[in-house]
Motif scaffolding. Structure first.
Motif, PDB file in Angstrom:
ATOM      1  N   UNK A 114      19.011  94.658   9.341  1.00 20.69           N
ATOM      2  CA  UNK A 114      19.579  94.887  10.675  1.00 20.69           C
ATOM      3  C   UNK A 114      21.092  94.722  10.610  1.00 20.69           C
ATOM      4  N   UNK A 115      21.747  95.385  11.530  1.00 20.10           N
ATOM      5  CA  UNK A 115      23.196  95.262  11.650  1.00 20.10           C
ATOM      6  C   UNK A 115      23.507  95.198  13.138  1.00 20.10           C
ATOM      7  N   UNK A 116      24.523  94.419  13.476  1.00 18.25           N
ATOM      8  CA  UNK A 116      24.911  94.346  14.887  1.00 18.25           C
ATOM      9  C   UNK A 116      26.344  94.850  15.016  1.00 18.25           C
ATOM     10  N   UNK A 117      26.539  95.748  15.943  1.00 21.21           N
ATOM     11  CA  UNK A 117      27.883  96.249  16.199  1.00 21.21           C
ATOM     12  C   UNK A 117      28.307  95.891  17.608  1.00 21.21           C
ATOM     13  N   UNK A 118      29.515  95.402  17.747  1.00 20.91           N
ATOM     14  CA  UNK A 118      30.106  95.256  19.073  1.00 20.91           C
ATOM     15  C   UNK A 118      30.957  96.493  19.309  1.00 20.91           C
ATOM     16  N   UNK A 119      30.924  97.013  20.526  1.00 24.69           N
ATOM     17  CA  UNK A 119      31.743  98.187  20.853  1.00 24.69           C
ATOM     18  C   UNK A 119      32.402  97.920  22.205  1.00 24.69           C
ATOM     19  N   UNK A 176      37.635  88.798  14.373  1.00 31.62           N
ATOM     20  CA  UNK A 176      37.904  88.288  15.727  1.00 31.62           C
ATOM     21  C   UNK A 176      36.625  88.271  16.569  1.00 31.62           C
ATOM     22  N   UNK A 177      35.822  89.319  16.426  1.00 29.70           N
ATOM     23  CA  UNK A 177      34.545  89.316  17.165  1.00 29.70           C
ATOM     24  C   UNK A 177      33.708  88.115  16.721  1.00 29.70           C
ATOM     25  N   UNK A 178      33.625  87.934  15.398  1.00 30.36           N
ATOM     26  CA  UNK A 178      32.796  86.826  14.878  1.00 30.36           C
ATOM     27  C   UNK A 178      33.290  85.483  15.412  1.00 30.36           C
ATOM     28  N   UNK A 179      34.610  85.391  15.491  1.00 30.83           N
ATOM     29  CA  UNK A 179      35.188  84.156  15.975  1.00 30.83           C
ATOM     30  C   UNK A 179      34.810  83.916  17.439  1.00 30.83           C
ATOM     31  N   UNK A 180      34.863  84.981  18.232  1.00 30.68           N
ATOM     32  CA  UNK A 180      34.535  84.835  19.657  1.00 30.68           C
ATOM     33  C   UNK A 180      33.073  84.441  19.834  1.00 30.68           C
ATOM     34  N   UNK A 219      26.693  89.803   9.512  1.00 26.08           N
ATOM     35  CA  UNK A 219      26.042  91.083   9.838  1.00 26.08           C
ATOM     36  C   UNK A 219      26.502  91.637  11.177  1.00 26.08           C
ATOM     37  N   UNK A 220      27.546  91.001  11.728  1.00 24.31           N
ATOM     38  CA  UNK A 220      28.125  91.479  13.001  1.00 24.31           C
ATOM     39  C   UNK A 220      29.454  92.187  12.719  1.00 24.31           C
ATOM     40  N   UNK A 221      29.637  93.343  13.318  1.00 24.51           N
ATOM     41  CA  UNK A 221      30.851  94.138  13.114  1.00 24.51           C
ATOM     42  C   UNK A 221      31.353  94.616  14.468  1.00 24.51           C
ATOM     43  N   UNK A 222      32.566  95.145  14.441  1.00 25.36           N
ATOM     44  CA  UNK A 222      33.142  95.588  15.716  1.00 25.36           C
ATOM     45  C   UNK A 222      33.769  96.956  15.555  1.00 25.36           C
ATOM     46  N   UNK A 223      33.597  97.782  16.577  1.00 30.78           N
ATOM     47  CA  UNK A 223      34.263  99.085  16.598  1.00 30.78           C
ATOM     48  C   UNK A 223      34.906  99.259  17.966  1.00 30.78           C
TER      49      UNK A 223
END
Ligand SMILES: NC(=O)C1=CN([C@@H]2O[C@H](COP(=O)(O)OP(=O)(O)OC[C@H]3O[C@@H](n4cnc5c(N)ncnc54)[C@H](OP(=O)(O)O)[C@@H]3O)[C@@H](O)[C@H]2O)C=CC1
Ligand SMILES: O=C1O[C@H](COP(=O)(O)O)[C@@H](O)[C@H](O)[C@H]1O
Length: 599
Positions: free
Chosen positions: A143-148, A157-161, A186-190
């Protein structure tokens, strides 16, 4: 996803088209009953263009897409679309016969994209729920999690938040640090705009890098304001839906603010998504005790036979919060407590409580029964509604602000922060039984409960022992949804001793005492269900229509007549009008006793 996959013309006559579909359906039914599917055969069937007739796509389960095909004819006549499997065109590699086998055990990957990842709900609820699922071993292996969102942010920065909000279960807390770190990796941001298909195409490229050729399932969580729901549905569907797996979209409330706007939203979403892809979330349906409601009723002989007008005097659905709308005034003022809590959370509980026995536990069977009971409800009359708004109050030297003290709320706002309503179901089971709802912000406590007050015992031998207040002697079943979950039944019993004095006691299932584990958050259950394609706890569009039909006329009347809410002090028990409303139907609110033992 009609707009994205639609083919242009359909040269087949409706009869030929149906015949072609039917033979494909039969073949696919045969194939789908086997656990091992020949990839290329399935893909050829899916990709067959049906001579250019349009296809509406596509949740793919275990490599098999099941979907709806719409001919111009069937759409025009308003007839039911025919269900067939479909999928994207064959790739050159597939044409060349280089297929792979897909079976139930085939490895797939799930990507969860949280759209609006910079927002309050994402931080507060969605990422923590995803982490809890990971911690419990409930997420798939891949699984992968993306923040958008539009805000510029790096992955770090997302991971930190989000890391600040992740907690491990207190009762299990092993490997907490390691698990947190693994999850964050496994969390990423776009970063992208909500209206830009190009930005979603860029997201698609990134998702593919993680999916590494596996069957790719994609879940989008729209944690954004409603004005961008349809844009995001379009972009996600057209530019970043899965090519070989399912694509599902969780939509947060509000689903409109009346029947018309809700229908418009549904229409907008359905331009790009099939109903099967839309998961309308009402997080109250994911709460443990709401889930337990059906178990309690349908699996206990002591309850099910009592569940009707014959034995139940009234039902109360009570929601109260001990804080105001501070920080959310801008949103709240456009909706008010009736739309924010009653039309969705409390009405959903009511539907589950009052529905007839579903044919099975299948999501569609349950939702069919909910729709039926909602459609049996009598129109809400203005005289059966009381509204209130909290005002500033000073207590213990602290000043608590009034609703209109919030800078984002107009000074002359008439928006209710409290409402009480009497509703009735016009069917044989519930004829004449008042269903009373009460919901309010800035009250004296935070609590959600369902109270079922039973009728008097006919010819009660002990009635002289109860004094004049016979209502006090009736049984009451309380389902405390939160906090401190419990189910208790108030009964009458004899006080031990030589005399004959009666008492009221609670037969109490207190969750904290009975179960040691932490109760999962509602969002955990609902996210897991969406990943697993379980739709039982999500709202179907006809349920939503029925819910709005019930509330819209009354809301419009309240607003056109500019009915002024009764003011109540912050931290109080709310407007006294709620008691008069209940008294009109010979009801006493069950939560009003000053003695906590008697509540
Ligand atoms: N917060 C809660 O407790 C609950 C929220 N909800 C619903 O969930 C959804 C998300 O709620 P919440 O996180 O509180 O919302 P937010 O107001 O925090 O918005 C989420 C994100 O959307 C973007 N955004 C904000 N305003 C706009 C706008 N006008 N136009 C476009 N994008 C905007 C922002 O991201 P960026 O600027 O980075 O793009 C923001 O971080 C809403 O539909 C809400 O009604 C439902 C139940 C409870
Ligand atoms: O949907 C909403 O729910 C919350 C209450 O949720 P809970 O799980 O904390 O009980 C409410 O505060 C908010 O106004 C409403 O939009």
């Amino acid at each position: 996803m009609a707009k994205c996959l639609a083919k242009s013309t359909c040269p087949l006559s409706p009869a030929n088209f149906s015949a072609k579909l039917s033979s494909r359906n039969k073949l696919l039914q045969k194939l789908s009953s086997s656990t091992t599917l020949d990839y290329l055969t399935v893909r050829k069937l899916q990709a067959n263009s049906l001579n250019g007739c349009s296809l509406r796509a596509v949740p793919i389960q275990h490599g098999l897409a099941s979907t709806t095909a719409v001919t111009p004819e069937s759409t025009r006549k308003g007839s039911m679309p025919i269900t067939i499997p479909t999928g994207p065109p064959l790739t050159p590699a597939e044409e060349a016969g280089q297929g792979v086998f897909i079976n139930e055990g085939a490895e797939s990957t799930v990507t969860i994209t949280v759209v609006g990842a910079s927002g309050d709900l994402a931080k507060k609820k969605i990422f923590p729920a995803l982490f809890a699922l990971y911690y419990e071993g409930c997420l798939p292996k891949h699984f992968t999690i993306y923040g958008y969102a539009r805000s510029k942010m790096t992955d770090a920065e997302l991971r930190n938040i989000i890391s600040g909000k992740l907690t491990c279960r207190i009762d299990k807390s092993e490997n907490c640090g390691d698990k947190t770190e693994e999850f964050l990796q496994r969390c990423f941001y776009h970063s992208g705009q909500y209206k830009s298909e190009d930005d979603f195409r860029e997201l698609d490229k990134k998702l593919k890098e993680h999916e590494t050729g596996r069957v790719a399932n994609r879940l989008f969580y729209l944690s954004i304001p409603p004005n961008v729901f349809v844009d995001v549905a379009r972009c996600a569907s057209c530019s970043s839906s899965s090519a070989n797996g399912w694509t599902r979209v969780i939509v947060e409330k509000p689903f409109g603010r009346d029947s018309e706007s809700s229908a418009e939203l549904t229409k907008g979403l359905k331009q790009y998504l099939s109903e099967e892809q839309i998961y309308r979330i009402d997080h109250y349906l994911g709460k443990e005790l709401v889930e337990n409601l059906s178990v309690l009723r349908f699996s206990n002989l002591v309850f099910e036979p009592l569940w009707s007008r014959q034995y139940i005097r009234n039902v109360q659905l009570i929601f109260s919060e001990d804080f105001g709308t501070e920080g959310r005034g801008g949103y709240f003022d456009n909706y008010g407590i009736i739309r924010d809590i009653m039309q969705n959370h409390l009405l959903q509980i009511l539907a589950l409580f009052a529905m007839e026995t579903p044919v099975s536990l299948d999501g569609e069977d349950i939702r069919n029964e909910k729709v039926k009971v909602l459609r049996s409800m009598m129109p809400l009359q203005l005289e059966n509604i009381v509204i209130g708004q909290y005002k500033s109050h000073v207590k213990g030297g602290v000043t608590y602000p009034g609703y209109t003290d919030d800078k984002t709320v107009p000074k002359n706002s008439l928006t209710p922060t409290f409402a009480a309503a009497a509703l009735f179901i016009d069917n044989s089971r519930w004829d004449g039984v008042p269903f009373l709802m009460k919901a309010g912000k800035a009250l004296h406590n935070r609590r959600t409960e369902i109270r079922v007050q039973f009728r008097h015992v006919p010819g009660n031998l002990y009635k002289k022992k109860f004094g004049t207040d016979l209502d006090r002697a009736t049984n009451e079943l309380v389902i405390r949804v939160q906090p401190d979950e419990a189910i208790y039944l108030k009964i009458n019993n004899k006080i031990p001793g030589l005399g004959m004095r009666l008492d009221r006691s609670n037969l109490n299932l207190h969750y904290a005492a009975r179960y040691s584990g932490e109760i999962p958050d509602a969002y955990e259950r609902l996210l897991l269900d969406a990943i697993e394609g379980e739709r039982r706890l999500f709202i179907r569009s006809d349920e939503l229509d029925a819910a709005w039909s019930l509330f819209t006329p009354m809301l419009k009347e309240l607003e056109s007549k500019k009915v002024a809410p009764e003011l109540y002090p912050y931290g109080s028990r709310g407007p006294v009008g709620a008691h008069y409303l209940a008294a009109k139907y010979n009801v006493r609110w069950g939560d009003t006793s000053a003695d906590p033992q008697q509540q």
